[in-house]
Scaffold this active site. Structure first.
Site, PDB file in Angstrom:
ATOM      1  N   HIS A 157     -33.707 -25.976 -45.491  1.00 36.25           N
ATOM      2  CA  HIS A 157     -32.387 -26.570 -45.272  1.00 36.25           C
ATOM      3  C   HIS A 157     -32.386 -27.589 -44.136  1.00 36.25           C
ATOM      4  O   HIS A 157     -31.483 -28.420 -44.044  1.00 36.25           O
ATOM      5  CB  HIS A 157     -31.324 -25.487 -45.039  1.00 36.25           C
ATOM      6  CG  HIS A 157     -31.358 -24.833 -43.693  1.00 36.25           C
ATOM      7  ND1 HIS A 157     -31.930 -23.593 -43.469  1.00 36.25           N
ATOM      8  CD2 HIS A 157     -30.892 -25.228 -42.481  1.00 36.25           C
ATOM      9  CE1 HIS A 157     -31.801 -23.262 -42.196  1.00 36.25           C
ATOM     10  NE2 HIS A 157     -31.177 -24.244 -41.580  1.00 36.25           N
ATOM     11  N   ASP A 187     -36.103 -20.837 -48.587  1.00 39.31           N
ATOM     12  CA  ASP A 187     -35.742 -21.693 -47.448  1.00 39.31           C
ATOM     13  C   ASP A 187     -36.964 -22.026 -46.592  1.00 39.31           C
ATOM     14  O   ASP A 187     -36.915 -21.971 -45.363  1.00 39.31           O
ATOM     15  CB  ASP A 187     -34.656 -21.021 -46.597  1.00 39.31           C
ATOM     16  CG  ASP A 187     -33.932 -22.012 -45.702  1.00 39.31           C
ATOM     17  OD1 ASP A 187     -34.014 -23.227 -45.966  1.00 39.31           O
ATOM     18  OD2 ASP A 187     -33.296 -21.583 -44.716  1.00 39.31           O
ATOM     19  N   SER A 264     -33.288 -22.996 -36.407  1.00 40.37           N
ATOM     20  CA  SER A 264     -33.811 -22.834 -37.765  1.00 40.37           C
ATOM     21  C   SER A 264     -35.183 -23.460 -37.901  1.00 40.37           C
ATOM     22  O   SER A 264     -35.386 -24.628 -37.582  1.00 40.37           O
ATOM     23  CB  SER A 264     -32.860 -23.477 -38.776  1.00 40.37           C
ATOM     24  OG  SER A 264     -31.644 -22.790 -38.834  1.00 40.37           O
TER      25      SER A 264
END
Length: 434
Positions: A157, A187, A264
């Protein structure tokens, strides 16, 4: 970023003349003043470039943003990310850091040894400013080097929809990156950069970690410029957490080490300095009180286990994408109460069917209830998924379904889930009930 329009008079204030200097001298002075004034206006309008050419505004270290923002303008004609040509698996050559214990706290030594291998990842997209298409920062996150040959791992993402991706090293150098492959479901994305002297992180065994172990998270929370390489500390709160994020269910490690937007893709490490997970998400809402107000959650972060990450990484490097067997349907479990209300047997309800997909070609319809797969009775969605995951793309699976008071047997040849568009579905046909 600071800008200067250089609009001050380039020669200082003109010196005043005493009267009686002569008409010709006055004319010359007036012409000089007019000429100097014109130059000042030109400089103010064109930023000091007297040719009047547009200038490109390029910050050396673009700021991290969570939403589109006109903070960086780059090449207005980006090229597509080239297809990877090297499909050989890299050497995962990270070495355990040398930790000289300072008292009972190894954390400073671990951070000093590994922080150079944690990077920023910047996502650039084309945006419109002042009526012109320009390449600008859309978002950013974190990543980490897993091979000295230039392979970098991050979350999918973080680079989703990017037209240009760069990696920001701890030294401040920003390097163009190639997306080798990305997998939306887990992801995970694999990037490749070309740069000498890279140091890879050592990878641990996420299957062997134990709840209660101390863990460290390193990344770029909130702001990649001011908060780069932030270290947070906590414990491993749980293993094997099945969490659904953006419609995809994966198994995660849970930690109370602080993880925020921008973390992330960064590493979760043990006290040996080994990567045991990739930080991917956090829970911010625990629920709602009696008045409907949000109850905030603290200390609930999730990381993909590194063993899973490496498995996906190897497939992405070798094939560029992940093949997963699927029949091309969305389903949910019918509880006993729901089945009784609908007047159907308890099983797995088919909510939608992908147009032209394997299930559609075999005649499965939205509204059918799946009772068995490959001869095994099923009553929950996860049982059906487990049976499908035991198969490969191209295998056939036999389903026993209930439709309009009758039971049918359908054989479906499994397709590749990655290639299916689950938004493009068959029109629903209302099954008749008897």
């Amino acid at each position: 970023m600071e800008y200067s329009n250089n609009a001050q008079h380039p020669f200082g204030a003109p010196e005043q003349k005493r009267r009686g200097g002569g008409g010709f001298g006055v004319i010359i002075i007036l012409l000089l003043i007019i000429l100097i004034g014109a130059i000042c206006v030109w400089i103010a309008l064109f930023g000091g470039d007297i040719r009047g050419e547009a200038q490109s505004l390029l910050p050396k270290e673009p700021p991290a943003v969570a939403t589109p923002a006109p903070t960086a303008i780059a090449n207005p004609n980006p090229t597509a990310t080239p297809a990877p040509s090297d499909r050989e698996l890299p050497a995962l050559d990270g070495a355990l850091p040398s930790i000289a214990l300072d008292g009972n706290n190894p954390i400073p030594d671990i951070f000093a040894a590994v922080s150079d291998s944690v990077v920023g990842v910047v996502n650039y997209t084309m945006q419109t400013f002042g009526g012109q298409q320009m390449l600008a920062i859309y978002g950013s996150g974190s990543g980490f080097i897993v091979s000295a040959s230039g392979y970098v791992l991050t979350n999918a993402h973080v680079v989703d929809d990017a037209q240009v991706v760069t990696v920001l090293l701890d030294s401040g150098e920003e390097i163009d990156a190639t997306i080798i492959g990305q997998d939306e479901e887990t992801d995970i994305a694999v990037l490749k950069i070309e740069h000498p002297g890279l140091t890879a992180l050592a990878l641990g065994d996420s299957d062997a970690v134990r709840v209660g172990e101390f863990v460290l998270a390193i990344g770029n929370p909130l702001d990649m410029e001011r908060l780069a390489n932030t270290l947070t500390y906590g414990i491993l709160s749980a293993k094997n957490r099945e969490i659904t994020i953006d419609g995809h269910t994966n198994t995660y490690l849970q930690t109370d080490a602080a993880i925020n937007y921008g973390n992330s893709g960064g590493p979760l490490l043990n006290l040996r300095g080994e990567v045991i997970g990739m930080n991917s998400a956090k829970t911010v809402t625990a629920g709602y009180d009696a008045f409907g107000n949000t109850v905030s959650a603290e200390g609930i972060g999730f990381a993909l286990p590194i063993n899973t990450v490496v498995e996906i990484m190897e497939q992405l490097i070798q094939h560029g994408s992940i093949e997963r067997p699927a029949v091309g349907i969305t389903v949910y479990t019918l509880t006993e109460a729901m089945a009784a209300k609908l007047g159907v047997p308890q099983g797995v309800f088919v909510e939608s069917v992908v147009k032209g997909g394997p299930a559609a070609q075999a005649g499965l319809r939205a509204g059918d209830v799946i009772l068995a797969a490959n001869g095994r009775e099923i009553s929950e969605q996860k049982e059906l998924i487990a049976i499908i995951n035991e198969c490969s793309v191209g295998d056939s699976i036999t389903l026993r379904v209930h439709r309009a008071g009758e039971e049918l047997e359908l054989t479906i040849r499994l397709g590749n889930k990655t290639a299916m568009d689950f938004e493009d579905i068959e029109e629903r046909e209302e099954n008749e009930r008897h």
